[in-house]
Design a protein around this motif. Sequence first.
Motif, PDB file in Angstrom:
ATOM      1  N   ALA A 318      18.651  43.665  35.239  1.00  0.00           N
ATOM      2  CA  ALA A 318      19.867  44.487  35.267  1.00  0.00           C
ATOM      3  C   ALA A 318      19.798  45.745  34.400  1.00  0.00           C
ATOM      4  O   ALA A 318      20.825  46.323  34.072  1.00  0.00           O
ATOM      5  CB  ALA A 318      21.085  43.648  34.874  1.00  0.00           C
ATOM      6  N   ALA A 319      18.613  46.170  34.023  1.00  0.00           N
ATOM      7  CA  ALA A 319      18.485  47.339  33.147  1.00  0.00           C
ATOM      8  C   ALA A 319      17.990  48.564  33.913  1.00  0.00           C
ATOM      9  O   ALA A 319      17.345  48.450  34.949  1.00  0.00           O
ATOM     10  CB  ALA A 319      17.516  47.024  32.017  1.00  0.00           C
ATOM     11  N   SER A 320      18.331  49.747  33.360  1.00  0.00           N
ATOM     12  CA  SER A 320      17.736  50.989  33.849  1.00  0.00           C
ATOM     13  C   SER A 320      16.735  51.434  32.802  1.00  0.00           C
ATOM     14  O   SER A 320      17.048  51.425  31.607  1.00  0.00           O
ATOM     15  CB  SER A 320      18.800  52.082  33.984  1.00  0.00           C
ATOM     16  N   GLY A 321      15.555  51.833  33.220  1.00  0.00           N
ATOM     17  CA  GLY A 321      14.566  52.247  32.226  1.00  0.00           C
ATOM     18  C   GLY A 321      13.517  53.151  32.831  1.00  0.00           C
ATOM     19  O   GLY A 321      13.385  53.252  34.050  1.00  0.00           O
ATOM     20  N   GLU A 322      12.796  53.852  31.957  1.00  0.00           N
ATOM     21  CA  GLU A 322      11.792  54.791  32.455  1.00  0.00           C
ATOM     22  C   GLU A 322      10.652  54.954  31.469  1.00  0.00           C
ATOM     23  O   GLU A 322      10.780  54.605  30.289  1.00  0.00           O
ATOM     24  CB  GLU A 322      12.433  56.156  32.716  1.00  0.00           C
ATOM     25  N   ILE A 323       9.548  55.462  31.962  1.00  0.00           N
ATOM     26  CA  ILE A 323       8.495  55.955  31.088  1.00  0.00           C
ATOM     27  C   ILE A 323       8.317  57.432  31.400  1.00  0.00           C
ATOM     28  O   ILE A 323       8.770  57.924  32.443  1.00  0.00           O
ATOM     29  CB  ILE A 323       7.147  55.215  31.263  1.00  0.00           C
ATOM     30  N   GLY A 324       7.700  58.134  30.498  1.00  0.00           N
ATOM     31  CA  GLY A 324       7.447  59.551  30.728  1.00  0.00           C
ATOM     32  C   GLY A 324       5.966  59.787  30.601  1.00  0.00           C
ATOM     33  O   GLY A 324       5.253  59.075  29.903  1.00  0.00           O
ATOM     34  N   LEU A 325       5.508  60.781  31.321  1.00  0.00           N
ATOM     35  CA  LEU A 325       4.108  61.148  31.215  1.00  0.00           C
ATOM     36  C   LEU A 325       4.090  62.601  30.820  1.00  0.00           C
ATOM     37  O   LEU A 325       4.565  63.456  31.594  1.00  0.00           O
ATOM     38  CB  LEU A 325       3.397  60.963  32.553  1.00  0.00           C
ATOM     39  N   ASN A 326       3.643  62.837  29.609  1.00  0.00           N
ATOM     40  CA  ASN A 326       3.381  64.214  29.283  1.00  0.00           C
ATOM     41  C   ASN A 326       4.628  65.086  29.204  1.00  0.00           C
ATOM     42  O   ASN A 326       4.528  66.296  29.183  1.00  0.00           O
ATOM     43  CB  ASN A 326       2.464  64.760  30.381  1.00  0.00           C
ATOM     44  N   GLY A 327       5.790  64.466  29.235  1.00  0.00           N
ATOM     45  CA  GLY A 327       7.011  65.270  29.143  1.00  0.00           C
ATOM     46  C   GLY A 327       7.467  65.878  30.446  1.00  0.00           C
ATOM     47  O   GLY A 327       8.563  66.401  30.527  1.00  0.00           O
ATOM     48  N   PHE A 328       6.679  65.878  31.494  1.00  0.00           N
ATOM     49  CA  PHE A 328       7.201  66.452  32.732  1.00  0.00           C
ATOM     50  C   PHE A 328       7.112  65.528  33.937  1.00  0.00           C
ATOM     51  O   PHE A 328       7.385  65.941  35.065  1.00  0.00           O
ATOM     52  CB  PHE A 328       6.587  67.816  33.053  1.00  0.00           C
ATOM     53  N   VAL A 329       6.732  64.296  33.718  1.00  0.00           N
ATOM     54  CA  VAL A 329       6.942  63.292  34.759  1.00  0.00           C
ATOM     55  C   VAL A 329       7.801  62.193  34.152  1.00  0.00           C
ATOM     56  O   VAL A 329       7.508  61.706  33.062  1.00  0.00           O
ATOM     57  CB  VAL A 329       5.624  62.677  35.263  1.00  0.00           C
ATOM     58  N   ARG A 330       8.893  61.871  34.837  1.00  0.00           N
ATOM     59  CA  ARG A 330       9.717  60.725  34.448  1.00  0.00           C
ATOM     60  C   ARG A 330       9.681  59.773  35.621  1.00  0.00           C
ATOM     61  O   ARG A 330       9.828  60.197  36.774  1.00  0.00           O
ATOM     62  CB  ARG A 330      11.168  61.143  34.249  1.00  0.00           C
ATOM     63  N   LEU A 331       9.492  58.495  35.330  1.00  0.00           N
ATOM     64  CA  LEU A 331       9.565  57.549  36.438  1.00  0.00           C
ATOM     65  C   LEU A 331      10.148  56.240  35.963  1.00  0.00           C
ATOM     66  O   LEU A 331       9.988  55.862  34.800  1.00  0.00           O
ATOM     67  CB  LEU A 331       8.188  57.349  37.076  1.00  0.00           C
ATOM     68  N   GLY A 332      10.868  55.572  36.859  1.00  0.00           N
ATOM     69  CA  GLY A 332      11.461  54.303  36.465  1.00  0.00           C
ATOM     70  C   GLY A 332      12.458  53.797  37.479  1.00  0.00           C
ATOM     71  O   GLY A 332      12.345  54.100  38.687  1.00  0.00           O
ATOM     72  N   TYR A 333      13.427  53.053  36.976  1.00  0.00           N
ATOM     73  CA  TYR A 333      14.424  52.389  37.819  1.00  0.00           C
ATOM     74  C   TYR A 333      15.818  52.695  37.291  1.00  0.00           C
ATOM     75  O   TYR A 333      16.036  52.652  36.072  1.00  0.00           O
ATOM     76  CB  TYR A 333      14.196  50.880  37.796  1.00  0.00           C
ATOM     77  N   ASP A 334      16.730  53.014  38.203  1.00  0.00           N
ATOM     78  CA  ASP A 334      18.128  53.239  37.840  1.00  0.00           C
ATOM     79  C   ASP A 334      18.958  52.130  38.492  1.00  0.00           C
ATOM     80  O   ASP A 334      19.115  52.103  39.718  1.00  0.00           O
ATOM     81  CB  ASP A 334      18.562  54.627  38.331  1.00  0.00           C
ATOM     82  N   ALA A 335      19.454  51.205  37.645  1.00  0.00           N
ATOM     83  CA  ALA A 335      20.153  50.023  38.163  1.00  0.00           C
ATOM     84  C   ALA A 335      21.523  50.378  38.740  1.00  0.00           C
ATOM     85  O   ALA A 335      22.030  49.662  39.605  1.00  0.00           O
ATOM     86  CB  ALA A 335      20.307  48.982  37.056  1.00  0.00           C
ATOM     87  N   GLN A 336      22.124  51.484  38.263  1.00  0.00           N
ATOM     88  CA  GLN A 336      23.419  51.902  38.819  1.00  0.00           C
ATOM     89  C   GLN A 336      23.223  52.475  40.225  1.00  0.00           C
ATOM     90  O   GLN A 336      23.894  52.086  41.166  1.00  0.00           O
ATOM     91  CB  GLN A 336      24.079  52.976  37.933  1.00  0.00           C
ATOM     92  N   LYS A 337      22.303  53.397  40.307  1.00  0.00           N
ATOM     93  CA  LYS A 337      22.068  54.044  41.617  1.00  0.00           C
ATOM     94  C   LYS A 337      21.235  53.173  42.553  1.00  0.00           C
ATOM     95  O   LYS A 337      21.092  53.497  43.731  1.00  0.00           O
ATOM     96  CB  LYS A 337      21.341  55.371  41.415  1.00  0.00           C
ATOM     97  N   LYS A 338      20.622  52.108  41.997  1.00  0.00           N
ATOM     98  CA  LYS A 338      19.752  51.240  42.788  1.00  0.00           C
ATOM     99  C   LYS A 338      18.622  52.037  43.463  1.00  0.00           C
ATOM    100  O   LYS A 338      18.461  52.045  44.685  1.00  0.00           O
ATOM    101  CB  LYS A 338      20.551  50.465  43.836  1.00  0.00           C
ATOM    102  N   ILE A 339      17.892  52.711  42.600  1.00  0.00           N
ATOM    103  CA  ILE A 339      16.751  53.499  43.087  1.00  0.00           C
ATOM    104  C   ILE A 339      15.588  53.369  42.108  1.00  0.00           C
ATOM    105  O   ILE A 339      15.799  53.174  40.907  1.00  0.00           O
ATOM    106  CB  ILE A 339      17.087  55.010  43.208  1.00  0.00           C
ATOM    107  N   ILE A 340      14.378  53.496  42.626  1.00  0.00           N
ATOM    108  CA  ILE A 340      13.257  53.831  41.757  1.00  0.00           C
ATOM    109  C   ILE A 340      13.059  55.331  41.907  1.00  0.00           C
ATOM    110  O   ILE A 340      13.439  55.917  42.934  1.00  0.00           O
ATOM    111  CB  ILE A 340      11.969  53.053  42.104  1.00  0.00           C
ATOM    112  N   PHE A 341      12.476  55.965  40.906  1.00  0.00           N
ATOM    113  CA  PHE A 341      12.348  57.426  40.993  1.00  0.00           C
ATOM    114  C   PHE A 341      11.074  57.913  40.314  1.00  0.00           C
ATOM    115  O   PHE A 341      10.552  57.265  39.400  1.00  0.00           O
ATOM    116  CB  PHE A 341      13.568  58.137  40.381  1.00  0.00           C
ATOM    117  N   VAL A 342      10.601  59.042  40.808  1.00  0.00           N
ATOM    118  CA  VAL A 342       9.598  59.847  40.108  1.00  0.00           C
ATOM    119  C   VAL A 342      10.141  61.269  40.151  1.00  0.00           C
ATOM    120  O   VAL A 342      10.276  61.854  41.240  1.00  0.00           O
ATOM    121  CB  VAL A 342       8.212  59.810  40.790  1.00  0.00           C
TER     122      VAL A 342
END
Length: 398
Positions: A318-342
């Motif tokens: 039930a969490a939303s979380g992300e990792i970042g790469l180099n400051g200009f790639v963010r990727l993870g999961y948004d539990a509110q929007k129910k999406i994974i993202f890059v």
Amino acid sequence: MFEAADKEYRPAFHFSPAKNWMNDPNGLIWHKGEYHLFFQYNPFGREWGHMSWGHAVSKDLLNWEELEVAIPEGKDGAIFSGSAVSLNDEIVAIYTRDKDQIQDQCIATSSDSGRTFKKYIDNPVLDLRMEHFRDPKVFRYNDKWIMVVVKSREFVVCIYESEDLKSWTLLSEFGKVGATGGQWECPDLFPLEINGEQVRVLIVSLSPGGIKNNSGTQYFIGNFDGRTFTPKYSTDEPRWLDYGSDNYAGVTFNNEPNNRRILIGWMNSWQQKEHAETSWTGAMTIPRELGLVDVNGEIELTQTPVCEATYTVEIPAAASGEIGLNGFVRLGYDAQKKIIFVNDFEAPYDAGNRAFKLLVVVDRTSVELFTEDGTRCITIAVFPPIGSSRELIPFHTF
Ligand code: FRU
């Protein structure tokens, strides 16, 4: 001339040619102990043109050795995308010839494992005198050859059969369904199994007309009776193979020795064409093993990266979380929007209240994100400025 950029951006474990332009994977086949990756290639420059089939071979799908151009552009035309089959110890390439606003289908034979090809003297083998008729994928079905090939601007996949690869008979057509923007390109039709049931997957790339009106690839789950492809589900809404911007014209290997269905795509797009000033232009995606899964009573296609270099991100329940790469790639999961993202690219994914894992494949110029169940994937090409740090911003919830 491009030394600094070449050093910065050369993929470590994705295929890219030593120099010049590359687009679609072509003629993917395992033959006599080697995986063959032919590809759309310009032997003369870093832009699209003089289309020929470049060639690379691998024993493991990860370490590729680039060889000489296999089928060069000729006086009779440019060599567009197509496929390859094994026949009597030889490789037969089936490709589109492009000349003077006509695209027709031709064959060429290689008796030295794809190093050189001889064009068939009575080419073309299939000609409708059409301007946009291309990208034949041929495979064995019972004791016949079957070809899927597209009338690109009509959004139609034509299915042909042949006894000898030289004379082709139309069996059926499938199209004008799903996503029909731009033009249809690079079809593939192959079997996969789920719970003892065999289904057929039809893949069609289109450009533009993808999710953000970019280059995209859709798939249909259905059945094939040797003549007609029949989808199992509604085709009103497209089903996307990838929710990113840079996985196009992907097709699968013929004759994979372990009976796996492996897809490789071109990790770029006709829209962004984002690429650094390097000696080469373009890379391939990581090979992905395809499979099927039942999601609420409907079969979906899954993809699992065939490589050891995957990084796992654990998303707590039930969490939303992300990792970042180099400051200009963010990727993870948004539990509110129910999406994974890059970055700006999102794929619908509802993890419910479960913890789950994301698999990430990062190379010098690309990020490929997969849900651990394989149902969602986002692929993007990225070119961080030269010299920027490649540090990982560790997982954090938001
Ligand atoms: C897909 C495509 C194919 C064509 C080839 C030309 O990216 O447009 O339809 O055969 O590229 O390079």
